[in-house]
Design an enzyme around this catalytic site. Structure first.
Site, PDB file in Angstrom:
ATOM      1  N   VAL A  40       0.830  -1.206   0.000  1.00 20.63           N
ATOM      2  CA  VAL A  40       0.000   0.000   0.000  1.00 20.63           C
ATOM      3  C   VAL A  40       0.868   1.260   0.000  1.00 20.63           C
ATOM      4  O   VAL A  40       0.688   2.175  -0.805  1.00 20.63           O
ATOM      5  CB  VAL A  40      -0.961   0.012   1.221  1.00 20.63           C
ATOM      6  CG1 VAL A  40      -1.648   1.352   1.386  1.00 20.63           C
ATOM      7  CG2 VAL A  40      -1.996  -1.089   1.094  1.00 20.63           C
ATOM      8  N   ASP A  59      10.715   3.848   5.923  1.00 26.15           N
ATOM      9  CA  ASP A  59      10.531   2.504   6.484  1.00 26.15           C
ATOM     10  C   ASP A  59      11.723   2.214   7.395  1.00 26.15           C
ATOM     11  O   ASP A  59      12.857   2.614   7.088  1.00 26.15           O
ATOM     12  CB  ASP A  59      10.480   1.468   5.353  1.00 26.15           C
ATOM     13  CG  ASP A  59       9.751   0.208   5.771  1.00 26.15           C
ATOM     14  OD1 ASP A  59       8.677  -0.068   5.221  1.00 26.15           O
ATOM     15  OD2 ASP A  59      10.255  -0.484   6.692  1.00 26.15           O
ATOM     16  N   CYS A 302      -6.346  -9.323   2.036  1.00 24.23           N
ATOM     17  CA  CYS A 302      -7.397  -8.490   2.648  1.00 24.23           C
ATOM     18  C   CYS A 302      -8.647  -9.233   3.097  1.00 24.23           C
ATOM     19  O   CYS A 302      -9.088  -9.068   4.230  1.00 24.23           O
ATOM     20  CB  CYS A 302      -7.817  -7.412   1.669  1.00 24.23           C
ATOM     21  SG  CYS A 302      -6.517  -6.261   1.307  1.00 24.23           S
ATOM     22  N   LYS A 363      -4.287 -15.390  -6.864  1.00 21.07           N
ATOM     23  CA  LYS A 363      -5.016 -15.101  -8.118  1.00 21.07           C
ATOM     24  C   LYS A 363      -3.972 -14.962  -9.210  1.00 21.07           C
ATOM     25  O   LYS A 363      -2.763 -14.938  -8.929  1.00 21.07           O
ATOM     26  CB  LYS A 363      -5.886 -13.851  -7.990  1.00 21.07           C
ATOM     27  CG  LYS A 363      -5.111 -12.554  -7.808  1.00 21.07           C
ATOM     28  CD  LYS A 363      -6.045 -11.349  -7.842  1.00 21.07           C
ATOM     29  CE  LYS A 363      -5.263 -10.049  -7.771  1.00 21.07           C
ATOM     30  NZ  LYS A 363      -6.084  -8.859  -7.799  1.00 21.07           N
TER      31      LYS A 363
HETATM   32  C1  UDX Z   1      -9.146  -7.082  -2.850  1.00 21.13           C
HETATM   33  C2  UDX Z   1     -10.185  -6.005  -3.197  1.00 21.13           C
HETATM   34  O1  UDX Z   1     -10.671  -6.242  -4.518  1.00 21.13           O
HETATM   35  C3  UDX Z   1      -9.556  -4.619  -3.078  1.00 21.13           C
HETATM   36  O2  UDX Z   1     -10.538  -3.625  -3.316  1.00 21.13           O
HETATM   37  C4  UDX Z   1      -8.991  -4.450  -1.672  1.00 21.13           C
HETATM   38  O3  UDX Z   1      -8.363  -3.200  -1.523  1.00 21.13           O
HETATM   39  C5  UDX Z   1      -8.000  -5.567  -1.372  1.00 21.13           C
HETATM   40  O4  UDX Z   1      -8.628  -6.848  -1.563  1.00 21.13           O
HETATM   41  P1  UDX Z   1      -7.112  -8.279  -4.101  1.00 21.13           P
HETATM   42  O5  UDX Z   1      -6.791  -8.949  -2.797  1.00 21.13           O
HETATM   43  O6  UDX Z   1      -5.986  -7.731  -4.900  1.00 21.13           O
HETATM   44  O7  UDX Z   1      -8.122  -7.042  -3.846  1.00 21.13           O
HETATM   45  O8  UDX Z   1      -7.886  -9.374  -4.979  1.00 21.13           O
HETATM   46  P2  UDX Z   1      -9.187  -9.456  -5.873  1.00 21.13           P
HETATM   47  O9  UDX Z   1      -8.860  -9.210  -7.281  1.00 21.13           O
HETATM   48  O10 UDX Z   1     -10.312  -8.715  -5.291  1.00 21.13           O
HETATM   49  O11 UDX Z   1      -9.477 -11.041  -5.734  1.00 21.13           O
HETATM   50  C6  UDX Z   1      -9.620 -11.648  -4.436  1.00 21.13           C
HETATM   51  C7  UDX Z   1      -9.829 -13.133  -4.568  1.00 21.13           C
HETATM   52  O12 UDX Z   1     -11.133 -13.419  -5.089  1.00 21.13           O
HETATM   53  C8  UDX Z   1      -8.844 -13.829  -5.512  1.00 21.13           C
HETATM   54  O13 UDX Z   1      -8.451 -15.063  -4.938  1.00 21.13           O
HETATM   55  C9  UDX Z   1      -9.669 -14.037  -6.769  1.00 21.13           C
HETATM   56  O14 UDX Z   1      -9.181 -15.079  -7.558  1.00 21.13           O
HETATM   57  C10 UDX Z   1     -11.040 -14.347  -6.164  1.00 21.13           C
HETATM   58  N1  UDX Z   1     -12.174 -14.116  -7.068  1.00 21.13           N
HETATM   59  C11 UDX Z   1     -12.372 -12.887  -7.621  1.00 21.13           C
HETATM   60  C12 UDX Z   1     -13.060 -15.167  -7.338  1.00 21.13           C
HETATM   61  O15 UDX Z   1     -12.895 -16.268  -6.832  1.00 21.13           O
HETATM   62  N2  UDX Z   1     -14.099 -14.941  -8.197  1.00 21.13           N
HETATM   63  C13 UDX Z   1     -14.305 -13.727  -8.781  1.00 21.13           C
HETATM   64  O16 UDX Z   1     -15.275 -13.605  -9.569  1.00 21.13           O
HETATM   65  C14 UDX Z   1     -13.423 -12.660  -8.481  1.00 21.13           C
END
Ligand code: UDX
Length: 489
Positions: A40, A59, A302, A363
């Site tokens: 972040v 940091d 998150c 992901k």
């Molecule tokens: C998330 C939030 O989207 C973001 O707004 C916040 O600030 C931090 O957390 P991120 O952790 O980068 O972001 O991942 P994101 O793209 O949201 O995906 C989270 C998880 O959900 C991944 O494991 C992804 O593969 C899964 N996912 C996402 C699904 O299983 N199905 C979907 O349709 C979308």
């Protein structure tokens, strides 16, 4: 010490920037400290310097600061691997972006300090504020000694429990800091698109108590105030803190809805196609496509942490958290239930088998292993007596090795890492797809070349569109959202 770039060149004027992010006028320029340079903090510091603010990324981890200051992608990506971040740092370092491992030299004349510190979860789901408190105390002592008594706004940027701005205010007051305000300005970036999103966010949420602090933050984000597309929301610090938790909890709940309801309907009710179900339902403008892709669970830094923290915070004020608990439980169940489906629906015994696991990161397009479903999948497979895991991830093999250590679980010594899907598949008895990397969509040809039936394919991401061909050729296909497909069905 501030580590300067070898070439310190400032832009000649307040012209348009090369990335078409409009530089602010120099009268609007602020002196900003970003405390904590994880994911972040580093993205925020780089993008704020791109607007034209004078940014000091601070940091206590000297090695990290030195690595960032090299401007070299390989060095920066050892800590944060985010598309176009290292090139932005290289471009801005020495212009408006500076790296420092001590705050003393830069605290004079600071307008804003962003707190981007880790708040890892405790066993009970609450947030551990040890690092946060230590940094806040340290900064408070230094602010109390500053000569320049201009107003400084202390802003929580990373996710912190509701009420932490008030807690920060108390720390400052106890240390006799003068002329300060506290604020909450949560970050909503998703990994893989963080720089693009930070340059053009969908919303900026700013929580302050006083107009003079809102005004300072409006100068920080002058690009986004009154923007036609970007929602600039001013509210109380507590509301801003709550917005972040509710947003992440909502997103996870939506994914859990599809995984717990949509996927189950596709698996259990004959002739329901889960992809068509998704398309039909999300054709309604009110229902999001994002989150409707069924999977073997959502991971990342998150979602799990934030929902557990919100449950903890709400229980303390006597709120029934059953719904949030269900979202969390559905997601945890979803990470591993395919391992059991292989036994119950495909009659497969995992014992003594060699299993190829494709995809380890939480992901696609990231090497981040935090809360990745692959961790629970591999633990469960090894617990069921799998003899050997042949793992492959396009980007996260090295990160995965740090997670799957023999100290964490002696069974992890059964994991071998490969450089391609082909190598991982060779000699395996079954395949488990855990991450949605695009390259896995073309796997059916590779599977038929590398392994022969009888063979079990477990698809946690519905990555093989032509699965029917594989079934016709004698492979056993088991995907999230579909019934088990045996040869001859
Ligand atoms: C998330 C939030 O989207 C973001 O707004 C916040 O600030 C931090 O957390 P991120 O952790 O980068 O972001 O991942 P994101 O793209 O949201 O995906 C989270 C998880 O959900 C991944 O494991 C992804 O593969 C899964 N996912 C996402 C699904 O299983 N199905 C979907 O349709 C979308």
């Amino acid at each position: 010490m501030i580590i300067e770039s070898p070439a310190t060149i400032r832009p000649k004027s307040d012209d348009l920037h090369s990335n078409s992010t409009k530089l602010i006028f120099k009268e609007e320029r602020m002196k900003i400290i970003v405390a904590g340079t994880g994911y972040v903090g580093l993205v925020h510091a780089a993008v704020c310097s791109e607007y034209g603010h004078e940014v000091y990324a601070y940091d206590i981890n000297k090695e990290k600061i030195q690595a960032y200051a090299t401007g070299e992608a390989t060095e920066i990506e050892r800590y944060v691997n985010e598309p176009s971040l290292s090139s932005l740092i290289k471009e801005m370092h020495g212009k408006y972006l500076h790296f420092t491992d001590t705050i003393d030299e830069v605290i004079e004349g600071t307008d804003v300090i962003f707190f981007c510190l880790p708040t890892p979860p405790n066993e009970d789901g609450s947030s551990n504020l040890t690092y946060y408190d230590k940094a806040a105390e340290d900064i408070a002592r230094k602010l109390a000694r500053r000569k320049d008594k201009r107003r400084v706004v202390l802003v929580n940027k990373s996710t912190v429990p509701i009420g932490t701005s008030r807690h920060l205010e108390t720390i400052m007051m106890l240390n006799n800091v003068e002329n300060f305000g506290v604020s909450s300005n949560p970050e909503f970036l998703a990994e893989g698109t963080a720089v693009t999103q930070a340059r053009k966010p969908d919303r900026v949420v700013v929580g302050c108590d006083r107009e003079e602090d809102f005004k300072i933050l409006r100068r920080v984000y002058s690009q986004f105030v009154n923007h036609v597309r970007i929602k600039y929301i001013q509210t109380t610090p507590e509301t801003a803190e709550a917005i972040k938790y509710v947003a992440n909890t909502m997103l996870l709940t939506y994914i859990s809805f599809w995984n717990g309801v949509g996927a189950r309907i596709g698996e259990r009710i004959p002739n329901v196609n889960v992809d068509d179900l998704r398309r039909g339902v999300t054709a309604d403008d009110r229902i999001s496509t994002w989150g409707s892709y069924v999977s073997n669970g959502a991971g990342g830094s998150c979602f799990g942490k934030d929902i557990r923290s919100l449950i903890y915070q709400l229980r303390r004020v006597d709120v029934n958290t059953k719904m949030l608990e269900s979202s969390y439980e559905v997601n945890e169940f979803q990470k591993v239930y395919l391992v059991d489906r292989a036994i119950s629906e495909a009659g497969f015994s995992w014992s003594t088998k060699t299993v190829a696991v494709l995809g380890l990161s939480f992901k696609k397009n990231t090497n981040d292993m935090r809360d990745a479903s692959s961790i629970r999948v591999i633990e469960t497979l090894l617990g069921k007596g799998v003899n050997r895991i042949k793992a492959y991830d396009p980007l996260s093999n090295e990160e995965a090795k740090k997670v799957f250590t023999a100290e964490n679980n002696i069974l992890f010594s059964k994991i071998e890492y490969y450089e391609s899907a082909e190598e991982a598949l060779e000699g395996s008895d079954a395949l488990f797809i855990s991450t949605d990397w695009e390259e896995f969509r073309g796997l059916s040809g590779v599977i038929s070349r590398m392994v022969k039936p009888p063979y079990l394919i477990v698809d946690g991401r519905r990555m093989i569109p032509d699965y029917q061909d594989l079934v016709e050729r004698g492979y056993h296909y088991l995907a999230v959202g579909s019934p088990s497909l045996q040869p001859g069905t």
